[in-house]
Design a protein around this motif. Structure first.
Motif, PDB file in Angstrom:
ATOM      1  N   VAL A   4       0.867  -1.041   0.508  1.00 26.21           N
ATOM      2  CA  VAL A   4       0.086   0.251  -0.413  1.00 26.21           C
ATOM      3  C   VAL A   4       1.174   0.995   0.448  1.00 26.21           C
ATOM      4  N   GLU A   5       2.210   1.205   0.623  1.00 24.20           N
ATOM      5  CA  GLU A   5       3.009   2.776   0.289  1.00 24.20           C
ATOM      6  C   GLU A   5       4.301   2.941  -0.485  1.00 24.20           C
ATOM      7  N   GLU A   6       3.259   2.205  -0.987  1.00 21.19           N
ATOM      8  CA  GLU A   6       4.253   2.121  -2.810  1.00 21.19           C
ATOM      9  C   GLU A   6       2.986   3.421  -3.636  1.00 21.19           C
ATOM     10  N   LEU A   7       2.039   3.307  -3.253  1.00 20.88           N
ATOM     11  CA  LEU A   7       0.830   3.581  -4.170  1.00 20.88           C
ATOM     12  C   LEU A   7       1.401   5.515  -3.600  1.00 20.88           C
ATOM     13  N   PRO A   8       0.878   5.872  -5.209  1.00 22.38           N
ATOM     14  CA  PRO A   8       1.824   7.718  -4.883  1.00 22.38           C
ATOM     15  C   PRO A   8       0.149   8.046  -3.806  1.00 22.38           C
ATOM     16  N   GLY A   9       1.015   9.079  -3.076  1.00 19.87           N
ATOM     17  CA  GLY A   9       0.180   9.910  -2.241  1.00 19.87           C
ATOM     18  C   GLY A   9      -1.240   9.009  -0.750  1.00 19.87           C
ATOM     19  N   VAL A  10      -0.452   7.631  -0.700  1.00 22.43           N
ATOM     20  CA  VAL A  10      -0.788   7.661   0.415  1.00 22.43           C
ATOM     21  C   VAL A  10       0.997   7.669   1.537  1.00 22.43           C
ATOM     22  N   THR A  11       0.950   8.484   2.724  1.00 23.82           N
ATOM     23  CA  THR A  11       2.091   8.525   3.423  1.00 23.82           C
ATOM     24  C   THR A  11       2.497   7.065   4.551  1.00 23.82           C
ATOM     25  N   SER A  12       1.377   6.589   4.821  1.00 30.76           N
ATOM     26  CA  SER A  12       1.313   5.240   5.401  1.00 30.76           C
ATOM     27  C   SER A  12       0.488   4.377   5.529  1.00 30.76           C
ATOM     28  N   SER A  13       1.026   3.253   5.519  1.00 33.61           N
ATOM     29  CA  SER A  13      -0.727   1.918   5.517  1.00 33.61           C
ATOM     30  C   SER A  13       0.391   1.297   7.113  1.00 33.61           C
ATOM     31  N   ALA A  14      -1.084   0.793   8.306  1.00 36.29           N
ATOM     32  CA  ALA A  14      -0.921   0.680   9.244  1.00 36.29           C
ATOM     33  C   ALA A  14      -1.993  -0.464   9.684  1.00 36.29           C
ATOM     34  N   THR A  15      -1.547  -1.691   9.684  1.00 36.72           N
ATOM     35  CA  THR A  15      -1.743  -3.076   9.391  1.00 36.72           C
ATOM     36  C   THR A  15      -2.612  -4.030  10.994  1.00 36.72           C
ATOM     37  N   ASP A  16      -3.616  -3.750  11.068  1.00 41.87           N
ATOM     38  CA  ASP A  16      -3.485  -4.526  12.678  1.00 41.87           C
ATOM     39  C   ASP A  16      -3.936  -5.935  12.791  1.00 41.87           C
ATOM     40  N   VAL A  17      -3.167  -7.145  12.513  1.00 41.43           N
ATOM     41  CA  VAL A  17      -3.642  -8.243  12.407  1.00 41.43           C
ATOM     42  C   VAL A  17      -4.390  -8.796  12.931  1.00 41.43           C
ATOM     43  N   ARG A  18      -4.002  -8.261  14.534  1.00 39.67           N
ATOM     44  CA  ARG A  18      -5.643  -9.174  14.998  1.00 39.67           C
ATOM     45  C   ARG A  18      -6.712  -8.471  14.981  1.00 39.67           C
ATOM     46  N   LYS A  19      -6.593  -7.179  14.765  1.00 36.46           N
ATOM     47  CA  LYS A  19      -8.773  -6.382  14.397  1.00 36.46           C
ATOM     48  C   LYS A  19      -9.079  -6.359  13.035  1.00 36.46           C
ATOM     49  N   GLU A  20      -7.603  -6.811  12.265  1.00 36.68           N
ATOM     50  CA  GLU A  20      -8.233  -7.328  10.886  1.00 36.68           C
ATOM     51  C   GLU A  20      -8.545  -6.260   9.992  1.00 36.68           C
ATOM     52  N   ARG A  21      -7.890  -5.451  10.180  1.00 34.71           N
ATOM     53  CA  ARG A  21      -8.076  -3.857  10.274  1.00 34.71           C
ATOM     54  C   ARG A  21      -6.206  -3.006   9.464  1.00 34.71           C
ATOM     55  N   THR A  22      -7.073  -2.156   8.132  1.00 34.99           N
ATOM     56  CA  THR A  22      -5.729  -1.412   7.993  1.00 34.99           C
ATOM     57  C   THR A  22      -6.009  -0.082   7.787  1.00 34.99           C
ATOM     58  N   VAL A  23      -5.288   0.718   8.683  1.00 39.12           N
ATOM     59  CA  VAL A  23      -5.494   2.033   8.496  1.00 39.12           C
ATOM     60  C   VAL A  23      -4.419   2.421   7.301  1.00 39.12           C
ATOM     61  N   VAL A  24      -4.880   3.337   6.411  1.00 39.46           N
ATOM     62  CA  VAL A  24      -4.546   4.042   5.362  1.00 39.46           C
ATOM     63  C   VAL A  24      -4.184   5.450   5.161  1.00 39.46           C
ATOM     64  N   GLU A  25      -2.658   6.195   5.434  1.00 40.22           N
ATOM     65  CA  GLU A  25      -2.701   7.541   5.276  1.00 40.22           C
ATOM     66  C   GLU A  25      -2.298   8.588   3.799  1.00 40.22           C
ATOM     67  N   LEU A  26      -3.531   9.232   3.841  1.00 41.12           N
ATOM     68  CA  LEU A  26      -2.763   9.840   2.007  1.00 41.12           C
ATOM     69  C   LEU A  26      -2.956  11.288   2.662  1.00 41.12           C
TER      70      LEU A  26
END
Length: 71
Positions: free
Chosen positions: A25-47
């Motif tokens: 995800v962090e390779e995408l232009p415009g993405v500043t960060s990606s944080a994945t929580d495996v236990r919660k099964e969630r990914t939060v992406v900041e753009l």
């Protein structure tokens, strides 16, 4: 301005899965960060620029997982 998007992600088994997703995800232009929580099964992406949710879902799929945007 920072935009935040959250995704439900399935198919992860360990922290390495989360790292693979974040790297993809962090390779995408415009993405500043990606944080994945495996236990919660969630990914939060900041753009800093416009990135379609569908493109992020595709990037997560390229890493081998299934994602759904959350409201």
């Amino acid at each position: 301005m920072t935009i935040r998007m959250e995704f439900a992600v399935t198919g992860m088994h360990c922290n390495s899965c989360g790292l693979l997703i974040d790297d993809e995800v962090e390779e995408l232009p415009g993405v500043t960060s990606s944080a994945t929580d495996v236990r919660k099964e969630r990914t939060v992406v900041e753009l800093t620029g416009p990135v379609a949710a569908e493109r992020i879902v595709e990037a997560i799929a390229e890493a081998g997982y299934t994602a759904t945007p959350l409201p």
